[in-house]
Design a protein around this motif. Structure first.
Motif, PDB file in Angstrom:
ATOM      1  N   ARG A  86      25.077  29.560  13.558  1.00 18.61           N
ATOM      2  CA  ARG A  86      24.729  29.592  14.986  1.00 18.61           C
ATOM      3  C   ARG A  86      25.855  28.983  15.821  1.00 18.61           C
ATOM      4  NH1 ARG A  86      20.699  25.136  16.160  1.00 18.61           N
ATOM      5  NH2 ARG A  86      22.651  24.042  15.754  1.00 18.61           N
ATOM      6  N   ASP A  87      26.357  27.823  15.404  1.00 16.27           N
ATOM      7  CA  ASP A  87      27.421  27.156  16.156  1.00 16.27           C
ATOM      8  C   ASP A  87      28.705  27.986  16.164  1.00 16.27           C
ATOM      9  OD1 ASP A  87      25.645  25.100  16.539  1.00 16.27           O
ATOM     10  OD2 ASP A  87      26.462  23.835  14.935  1.00 16.27           O
ATOM     11  N   LEU A  88      28.987  28.654  15.053  1.00 20.07           N
ATOM     12  CA  LEU A  88      30.192  29.477  14.980  1.00 20.07           C
ATOM     13  C   LEU A  88      30.078  30.682  15.911  1.00 20.07           C
ATOM     14  CD1 LEU A  88      32.903  29.538  13.422  1.00 20.07           C
ATOM     15  CD2 LEU A  88      31.811  31.118  11.808  1.00 20.07           C
ATOM     16  N   ILE A  89      28.883  31.277  15.986  1.00 21.36           N
ATOM     17  CA  ILE A  89      28.676  32.408  16.898  1.00 21.36           C
ATOM     18  C   ILE A  89      28.846  31.964  18.343  1.00 21.36           C
ATOM     19  CG2 ILE A  89      26.970  34.058  17.758  1.00 21.36           C
ATOM     20  CD1 ILE A  89      25.839  34.227  14.931  1.00 21.36           C
ATOM     21  N   VAL A  90      28.329  30.783  18.663  1.00 23.82           N
ATOM     22  CA  VAL A  90      28.474  30.249  20.029  1.00 23.82           C
ATOM     23  C   VAL A  90      29.951  30.063  20.360  1.00 23.82           C
ATOM     24  CG1 VAL A  90      28.063  28.244  21.497  1.00 23.82           C
ATOM     25  CG2 VAL A  90      26.205  29.142  20.073  1.00 23.82           C
ATOM     26  N   GLU A  91      30.721  29.522  19.405  1.00 24.75           N
ATOM     27  CA  GLU A  91      32.158  29.349  19.627  1.00 24.75           C
ATOM     28  C   GLU A  91      32.837  30.694  19.858  1.00 24.75           C
ATOM     29  OE1 GLU A  91      36.230  27.994  17.249  1.00 24.75           O
ATOM     30  OE2 GLU A  91      34.262  27.414  16.457  1.00 24.75           O
ATOM     31  N   TYR A  92      32.482  31.680  19.051  1.00 31.25           N
ATOM     32  CA  TYR A  92      33.081  33.016  19.203  1.00 31.25           C
ATOM     33  C   TYR A  92      32.746  33.623  20.565  1.00 31.25           C
ATOM     34  CZ  TYR A  92      33.223  38.103  18.853  1.00 31.25           C
ATOM     35  OH  TYR A  92      33.434  39.430  19.109  1.00 31.25           O
ATOM     36  N   ASP A 105      28.808  45.447  25.913  1.00 30.47           N
ATOM     37  CA  ASP A 105      27.892  44.328  25.738  1.00 30.47           C
ATOM     38  C   ASP A 105      27.590  44.086  24.260  1.00 30.47           C
ATOM     39  OD1 ASP A 105      26.427  46.574  25.254  1.00 30.47           O
ATOM     40  OD2 ASP A 105      24.653  45.952  26.400  1.00 30.47           O
ATOM     41  N   TYR A 106      28.250  44.820  23.368  1.00 31.25           N
ATOM     42  CA  TYR A 106      28.060  44.571  21.943  1.00 31.25           C
ATOM     43  C   TYR A 106      28.728  43.258  21.551  1.00 31.25           C
ATOM     44  CZ  TYR A 106      26.056  49.170  21.290  1.00 31.25           C
ATOM     45  OH  TYR A 106      25.226  50.262  21.355  1.00 31.25           O
ATOM     46  N   LEU A 107      28.135  42.599  20.561  1.00 34.63           N
ATOM     47  CA  LEU A 107      28.601  41.263  20.175  1.00 34.63           C
ATOM     48  C   LEU A 107      30.016  41.302  19.598  1.00 34.63           C
ATOM     49  CD1 LEU A 107      28.145  38.252  19.635  1.00 34.63           C
ATOM     50  CD2 LEU A 107      27.016  38.884  17.475  1.00 34.63           C
ATOM     51  N   PHE A 108      30.260  42.209  18.692  1.00 35.14           N
ATOM     52  CA  PHE A 108      31.546  42.222  18.006  1.00 35.14           C
ATOM     53  C   PHE A 108      32.474  43.260  18.635  1.00 35.14           C
ATOM     54  CE2 PHE A 108      28.681  40.412  14.799  1.00 35.14           C
ATOM     55  CZ  PHE A 108      29.320  39.190  14.649  1.00 35.14           C
ATOM     56  N   VAL A 109      33.647  42.778  19.017  1.00 39.47           N
ATOM     57  CA  VAL A 109      34.590  43.567  19.805  1.00 39.47           C
ATOM     58  C   VAL A 109      35.802  43.923  18.956  1.00 39.47           C
ATOM     59  CG1 VAL A 109      36.027  43.582  21.876  1.00 39.47           C
ATOM     60  CG2 VAL A 109      33.820  42.412  21.890  1.00 39.47           C
ATOM     61  N   LEU A 121      40.546  36.001  15.814  1.00 37.82           N
ATOM     62  CA  LEU A 121      39.971  37.014  14.937  1.00 37.82           C
ATOM     63  C   LEU A 121      39.357  36.387  13.691  1.00 37.82           C
ATOM     64  CD1 LEU A 121      42.652  39.854  15.162  1.00 37.82           C
ATOM     65  CD2 LEU A 121      40.480  39.648  16.384  1.00 37.82           C
ATOM     66  N   GLN A 122      39.890  35.258  13.253  1.00 40.26           N
ATOM     67  CA  GLN A 122      39.296  34.559  12.114  1.00 40.26           C
ATOM     68  C   GLN A 122      37.864  34.133  12.423  1.00 40.26           C
ATOM     69  OE1 GLN A 122      41.749  31.294  10.855  1.00 40.26           O
ATOM     70  NE2 GLN A 122      43.416  32.593  10.107  1.00 40.26           N
ATOM     71  N   VAL A 123      37.619  33.660  13.626  1.00 40.76           N
ATOM     72  CA  VAL A 123      36.266  33.241  14.014  1.00 40.76           C
ATOM     73  C   VAL A 123      35.345  34.453  14.079  1.00 40.76           C
ATOM     74  CG1 VAL A 123      34.888  32.165  15.829  1.00 40.76           C
ATOM     75  CG2 VAL A 123      37.133  31.224  15.251  1.00 40.76           C
ATOM     76  N   ARG A 124      35.816  35.516  14.710  1.00 44.41           N
ATOM     77  CA  ARG A 124      35.009  36.749  14.765  1.00 44.41           C
ATOM     78  C   ARG A 124      34.679  37.255  13.374  1.00 44.41           C
ATOM     79  NH1 ARG A 124      37.905  42.302  15.912  1.00 44.41           N
ATOM     80  NH2 ARG A 124      38.491  41.755  13.768  1.00 44.41           N
TER      81      ARG A 124
END
Length: 376
Positions: A259-265, A283-287, A185-188
């Protein structure tokens, strides 16, 4: 302007009768303010629409173009030189508009009452109602008035840096004890807040981002596309903000680190959060951790509040909208600096509008632009 007679003797102007009715039922300060608003309307018709009273006697109402001219005129602050284009507060504009709507309904009703044919009187009344509805649409919303009355303070660069430290996800080498959420959740949450910081988008636009190549272009020069939500999407939450009709298909750049953090998430953490919602995977990005469906704006507000309620100086004062205001100010300053020594204000104004139109209050900007064009 004397349009009626009592017993065919003494003329009775609508303005006097209208103010008298207000005097019988309202407080002195209210009546005085309404009368001043009517003076502004009289100033408008004397300069822009000299045939108003003769047209009104024939029950010819204001056209859409005349309504636009009127609303632009009502924005002017007559305590300053008109050439300075200084506008009144949204709350004052709304009061002026309400006063004039009330006067017009009263004024036209005196002529409608004389129409003997009931069907024709009904037709004229519907025209007046249509005009009143058009004028009502010109009012500032409650949110517009609140934002102008209580200006949101932008975050300072120092506060932004503290925020970035607070939301930094824990790693194998460093544990972030300030962040109250677990690692996934920290990454999100870091992605959420960093996107607010870098894009200056609305919270409602952020939660509508989808995990696909149309919304996320995570290439070398990464961008995020904020676009209108697909109609009929049954996985979309019901939102009070109506965000889908505010978005304008704009593509905004993001930093390589984000960008890299989003890829990791997306690759490591999002799959663990998703659960079937309404029988399907969103299909939404944030869950949302709660039900595995799309995150809502209230969920985003909860995340922001929870992260910073332990941080001195940030507890209770950080909202998604403050990130947006900070980004808007940063963009305005960059445009100002770009044209600091320029003698071409029109070019600057054009660049400013291209940069800020999608971030600012479109309704207020349109009114300001309309007022300027009218005066020119």
């Amino acid at each position: 302007m004397l349009i009626d007679k009592n017993n065919f003797s003494v003329p009775e102007p609508s303005s006097a009768l209208w103010v008298w009715d207000l005097w019988l039922s309202g407080k002195f300060n209210t009546v005085e303010a309404r009368a001043r608003d009517l003076c502004v309307f009289y100033e408008f018709i004397s300069t822009e629409y000299s045939d108003f009273f003769s047209d009104a006697a024939r029950l010819k109402t204001l056209s859409s173009r005349q309504v636009n001219q009127l609303t632009s005129f009502l924005l002017l602050n007559f305590n300053h030189n008109i050439e300075d284009h200084i506008l009144i507060a949204p709350s004052t504009f709304n009061r002026r508009l309400d006063s004039i709507r009330s006067f017009l309904r009263f004024h036209y009703s005196r002529y409608i009452a004389r129409v003997e044919n009931i069907e024709m009187a009904d037709i004229h009344q519907k025209r007046v109602d249509k005009l009143d509805a058009l004028l009502k649409k010109k009012k500032y919303s409650t949110g517009d008035v609140e934002n102008q009355t209580h200006q949101t303070t932008p975050l300072s660069p120092a506060e932004i840096e503290i925020i970035k430290l607070v939301i930094r996800p824990s790693s194998d080498d460093i544990k972030n004890d300030v962040n109250p959420f677990r690692k996934s959740l920290q990454v999100r949450n870091a992605c959420l807040i960093l996107l607010l910081i870098e894009l200056g988008c609305r919270a409602s636009e952020l939660v509508l981002l989808r995990n696909n190549d149309l919304d996320l272009k995570l290439t070398h020069n990464a961008t995020v596309v904020i676009q209108q939500s697909a109609a009929g999407n049954n996985l979309k939450r019901h939102r009070r903000d109506g965000a889908s009709h505010k978005t304008r298909n704009r593509e905004l750049p993001i930093s390589p680190g984000l960008r890299d953090l989003i890829v990791e998430y997306v690759e490591d953490h999002r799959p663990k959060l998703r659960k079937p919602y309404k029988g399907q995977l969103t299909d939404y990005l944030f869950v949302s951790e709660h039900d595995g469906g799309a995150m809502t704006t209230s969920g985003l507000e909860y995340v922001v509040e929870t992260i910073f309620n332990r941080t001195k100086g940030l507890a209770g004062v950080i909202t998604p909208h403050r990130f947006r205001v900070a980004r808007m100010n940063e963009l305005r300053e960059s445009v100002d600096n770009k044209y600091a020594n320029s003698n071409s204000p029109m070019i600057k104004a054009g660049d400013m509008q291209d940069t800020l139109t999608t971030w600012g209050d479109g309704l207020a900007q349109a009114r300001c632009l309309s007022a300027t064009l009218t005066l020119i």
